[in-house]
Write a protein that holds these residues in place. Structure first.
Motif, PDB file in Angstrom:
ATOM      1  N   THR A  36       3.253  -8.105 -11.769  1.00  0.00           N
ATOM      2  CA  THR A  36       3.773  -8.677 -12.397  1.00  0.00           C
ATOM      3  C   THR A  36       4.542  -9.500 -12.330  1.00  0.00           C
ATOM      4  O   THR A  36       5.915 -10.204 -13.272  1.00  0.00           O
ATOM      5  CB  THR A  36       4.719  -7.250 -13.052  1.00  0.00           C
ATOM      6  N   ILE A  87       4.566 -12.090 -15.511  1.00  0.00           N
ATOM      7  CA  ILE A  87       5.614 -12.130 -16.023  1.00  0.00           C
ATOM      8  C   ILE A  87       6.763 -12.694 -16.135  1.00  0.00           C
ATOM      9  O   ILE A  87       7.521 -13.213 -16.628  1.00  0.00           O
ATOM     10  CB  ILE A  87       5.484 -10.555 -16.257  1.00  0.00           C
ATOM     11  N   VAL A 132       6.560 -11.960 -24.780  1.00  0.00           N
ATOM     12  CA  VAL A 132       5.577 -11.100 -23.485  1.00  0.00           C
ATOM     13  C   VAL A 132       5.343  -9.530 -24.515  1.00  0.00           C
ATOM     14  O   VAL A 132       3.677  -8.958 -24.061  1.00  0.00           O
ATOM     15  CB  VAL A 132       6.594 -11.125 -22.071  1.00  0.00           C
ATOM     16  N   THR A 176       2.866  -9.657 -26.804  1.00  0.00           N
ATOM     17  CA  THR A 176       1.794  -9.199 -26.279  1.00  0.00           C
ATOM     18  C   THR A 176       1.322  -8.363 -25.724  1.00  0.00           C
ATOM     19  O   THR A 176      -0.455  -7.857 -25.742  1.00  0.00           O
ATOM     20  CB  THR A 176       1.036 -10.201 -25.076  1.00  0.00           C
ATOM     21  N   ILE A 231      -1.685 -13.307 -19.729  1.00  0.00           N
ATOM     22  CA  ILE A 231      -1.768 -11.943 -19.751  1.00  0.00           C
ATOM     23  C   ILE A 231      -2.702 -11.955 -21.252  1.00  0.00           C
ATOM     24  O   ILE A 231      -3.010 -12.326 -22.209  1.00  0.00           O
ATOM     25  CB  ILE A 231      -0.006 -12.065 -20.336  1.00  0.00           C
TER      26      ILE A 231
END
Length: 148
Positions: A26, A29, A46, A49, A144
């Motif tokens: 993560t 991210i 994000v 998604t 992702i």
């Protein structure tokens, strides 16, 4: 590796990762959200998604050479435990140096590759940023992917 974290951005948009089953790093991210480039992604991209119902995967690939952008994406895809055809939502962040030769050609080839290999109803978010730690013809792609 599953991670459950909370992320807050500078623009007061926050969401809790624990609502999602995320397999992968993560921290990637966070890097996507914090990146600034010529096509930026944000926390809302994000969140759009990620799926609350299915698994979400984070994968990164690095490549160098004439087709480094496409090959970095392919390296990230190769690390996924699912096929690209089984993805409902995908976010792709690509980093490369400012002076990379033929960047637009490589970006176009990468866009066409994803278009050819995903289903017509797959939602794809794109981001492109410069990374001065990359030199010459080097690229990094983080994706992702939410499974169907």
């Amino acid at each position: 590796m599953e991670n459950m974290l909370m992320h807050s951005t500078d623009d007061d948009i926050s969401f809790h990762y624990e609502a999602y089953r995320i397999i992968g790093d993560t921290a990637e991210i966070d890097d996507i959200i914090k990146s600034e480039g010529f096509i930026n992604l944000c926390a809302l991209d994000v969140k759009s998604t990620l799926s609350e119902e299915t698994a979400n995967y984070v994968s990164t690939g690095v490549a160098e050479g004439a087709e480094c952008i496409l090959n970095a994406l392919k390296a990230a895809l190769d690390k996924l435990p699912i096929e690209i055809e089984d993805v409902s939502n995908m976010l792709i962040q690509v980093w490369f140096p400012k002076n990379i030769p033929h960047a637009l050609y490589m970006i176009d080839a990468t866009l066409r590759f994803v278009d050819r290999h995903t289903k017509i109803d797959t939602n794809v978010f794109w981001g492109f940023c410069f990374d001065e730690s990359l030199k010459g013809q080097q690229a990094k792609a983080t994706l992702i992917a939410a499974s169907i």
